[in-house]
Design an enzyme around this catalytic site. Structure first.
Site, PDB file in Angstrom:
ATOM      1  N   SER A   1       0.842  -1.196   0.000  1.00 52.02           N
ATOM      2  CA  SER A   1       0.000   0.000   0.000  1.00 52.02           C
ATOM      3  C   SER A   1       0.878   1.247   0.000  1.00 52.02           C
ATOM      4  O   SER A   1       2.099   1.165   0.025  1.00 52.02           O
ATOM      5  CB  SER A   1      -0.911   0.004   1.227  1.00 52.02           C
ATOM      6  OG  SER A   1      -0.145   0.318   2.371  1.00 52.02           O
ATOM      7  N   LYS A   2       0.217   2.379  -0.020  1.00 55.11           N
ATOM      8  CA  LYS A   2       0.897   3.682  -0.063  1.00 55.11           C
ATOM      9  C   LYS A   2       2.001   3.803   0.990  1.00 55.11           C
ATOM     10  O   LYS A   2       3.051   4.385   0.732  1.00 55.11           O
ATOM     11  CB  LYS A   2      -0.133   4.806   0.174  1.00 55.11           C
ATOM     12  CG  LYS A   2      -0.655   5.392  -1.105  1.00 55.11           C
ATOM     13  CD  LYS A   2       0.207   6.574  -1.564  1.00 55.11           C
ATOM     14  CE  LYS A   2       0.277   6.706  -3.061  1.00 55.11           C
ATOM     15  NZ  LYS A   2       1.488   6.399  -3.714  1.00 55.11           N
ATOM     16  N   ARG A   3       1.717   3.233   2.181  1.00 54.37           N
ATOM     17  CA  ARG A   3       2.707   3.443   3.243  1.00 54.37           C
ATOM     18  C   ARG A   3       4.030   2.725   2.975  1.00 54.37           C
ATOM     19  O   ARG A   3       5.010   2.925   3.665  1.00 54.37           O
ATOM     20  CB  ARG A   3       2.124   3.080   4.610  1.00 54.37           C
ATOM     21  CG  ARG A   3       2.054   1.619   4.886  1.00 54.37           C
ATOM     22  CD  ARG A   3       1.230   1.304   6.109  1.00 54.37           C
ATOM     23  NE  ARG A   3       0.737  -0.050   6.021  1.00 54.37           N
ATOM     24  CZ  ARG A   3       1.413  -1.108   6.454  1.00 54.37           C
ATOM     25  NH1 ARG A   3       2.570  -0.959   7.038  1.00 54.37           N
ATOM     26  NH2 ARG A   3       0.912  -2.316   6.305  1.00 54.37           N
TER      27      ARG A   3
END
Ligand code: GLU
Length: 491
Positions: free
Chosen positions: A254-256
């Site tokens: 994911s984005k993180r």
């Protein structure tokens, strides 16, 4: 065997991410390897989420990666149109066929009714599935619903017993319990739009797709699609589900976990060659230790048999390492071509560089490109060759400019360089060696402060490469500035 036809079928809901690009690459590789056809299909029936710019963005990223397609929305082909939004009559006709054969039925349940049913089932502790309520409506009941103005959705009449087996080129045979895996799911929504699991099957069949290669996330859709294949009397294609891509901690990517959009890597200065090489290794390997491989080599080694069942771990460090390998080893013309926009964005090179300006830039790039990871870094590490407007690295100042007698050492170096003719690697180095010998100092005592004076940095290409590329005039001016700086520090 028929000619291989594979497809990449993105939904234009955002930019192309690592996972999508890997799917596109594996399809492309398989087509190239087998002399087959690579089709690009736009799955844009989800009108609300459709972003026109996203489709263009995906196309342009694929082009940048050099994953060219043989048939697609922009270039047509014998099985077009290639955007689902333009194929509605076909889905309607095929759905009608199912309706007439009794393999599909009209469902008039309203969202509220469906929600209520789900709730009841859940309360009983059962898995929520469609009740089958509209499966057996009489003509009269149907007419009554129509008269109320309810527009029906179409559902497939799915088997509620038994198992559906997916034969997968990567995963072998995977069995799905029909009851637990699907219900009479919707194939055409009440707004007349097909759902993914229906449109995908109609398209894969009518576009002559022989091998459906897609991400493992879609494996659970495959039994649902197989039911549609059977109902429509289509032969099954081969399926290959390529493994999941997980974050280093094995969680969902994911984005993180940092950049995952290919465009972000492009902006950060990754080369398409390096990205492709890295993507190829996400779930595939040539069977030996090889990691840095050009695309031709990958095509020649690629096979679906050697695609792994196990999740691939996404590791930006590895990508960055591969990028560095490409930066140091690609033909210099290719590196120059890709880095030039980064130089121009920083005003290091003009938009229409004259021959001499280009020649200078090429020498700089060639000197700097090893030990560099990205094009952004390369532009960064080259800036001092184009402008003397830099400050000195602070640690470097403490280490090299505060030493006793450094102004004198730099002055002697300057005088020596001023006399050198011709201003070549050999001659400048010889002149410096003479100063070092004459002053009875260590090489570093002259070399380190000179590097700092000329570049503001403590690391970089060989000092004499820097000296010769900059040329005499710039070297002398920069040494003068450094001597003045050192004296000012002392005062
Ligand atoms: N539009 C689907 C996606 O982007 C395609 C899945 C498939 O390849 O069947 O995930």
């Amino acid at each position: 065997m028929d000619a291989i036809r594979v497809r990449f079928a993105p939904s234009p809901t955002g930019s192309l991410h690592i996972g999508g690009a890997r799917t596109a690459l594996f399809n492309w590789l398989y087509a190239r390897k087998t002399g087959g056809v690579f089709v690009l299909r736009l799955e844009d029936t989800d009108t609300e989420r459709f972003i026109a710019a996203a489709a263009e963005g995906i196309f342009s990223t694929l082009r940048w990666l050099a994953l060219g397609w043989d048939e697609g929305p922009d270039k047509g082909g014998p099985f077009g149109p290639y955007a689902q939004s333009e194929r509605k009559p076909l889905y309607t006709a095929e759905a009608q066929r199912l309706l007439e054969a009794g393999s599909a039925f009209r469902c008039y349940c309203t969202p509220d009714e469906l929600a209520q049913h789900r709730e009841e089932v859940r309360k009983r502790g059962e898995v929520a599935r469609y009740s089958g309520r509209c499966r057996h409506l009489t003509e009269d009941e149907r007419r009554a619903k129509e008269e109320q103005g309810i527009r029906p959705a179409l559902r497939i009449a799915a088997p509620a017993e038994g198992t559906t087996v997916v034969t997968d080129l990567v995963r072998g045979e995977v069995s799905f319990d029909n009851r637990a895996s699907f219900d009479d799911y919707i194939i055409m929504k009440s707004n007349g739009m097909p759902t993914y699991n229906f449109a995908c099957v109609v398209d894969d069949h009518t576009m002559g797709i022989t091998d459906v290669i897609r991400a493992e996330e879609h494996l659970s859709n495959t039994p649902k699609q197989i039911i549609v294949y059977h109902a429509l009397g289509y032969p099954l294609p081969r399926f290959a589900h390529v493994p999941m891509i997980l974050a280093p901690d094995r969680s969902k990517l994911s984005k993180r976990h940092g950049a995952t959009a290919v465009e972000e890597f492009r902006e950060q200065g990754y080369l398409p060659e390096a990205i492709l090489n890295y993507l190829a290794l996400l779930g595939w390997s040539p069977g030996d230790e090889r990691e840095v491989m050009g695309i031709e080599e990958i095509v020649s080694m690629f096979s679906l048999d050697s695609v792994s069942k196990h999740a691939a771990i996404y590791d930006v460090k590895k990508l960055t390492w591969i990028n560095a390998q490409y930066l140091s080893n690609l033909p210099i013309e290719r590196v120059v071509e890709t880095v030039l926009p980064f130089f121009q964005a920083r005003n290091l090179v003009s938009d229409q560089p004259a021959t001499q300006e280009m020649e200078y830039a090429i020498r700089v790039i060639d000197a700097v490109r090893s030990r560099i990871h990205t094009l952004v870094e390369l532009a960064d590490a080259s800036a001092y060759f184009f402008s003397a407007d830099f400050s000195y690295d602070e640690k470097g100042v403490r280490k090299h400019f505060t030493k006793e007698g450094v102004a004198q050492v730099l002055t002697r170096g300057r005088e020596a360089l001023a006399r050198v003719e011709p201003f070549t690697l050999e001659e400048t180095e010889k002149a410096y060696r003479e100063v070092i010998g004459g002053m009875e100092i260590s090489g570093g005592a002259l070399i380190h402060p000179t590097r700092l004076a000329l570049s503001g940095r403590t690391v970089g290409p060989g000092l004499f490469d820097i000296i010769v590329i900059l040329g005499k005039e710039k070297c002398l001016a920069r040494l003068d500035r450094a001597i003045a700086f050192v004296n000012a520090c002392k005062a």
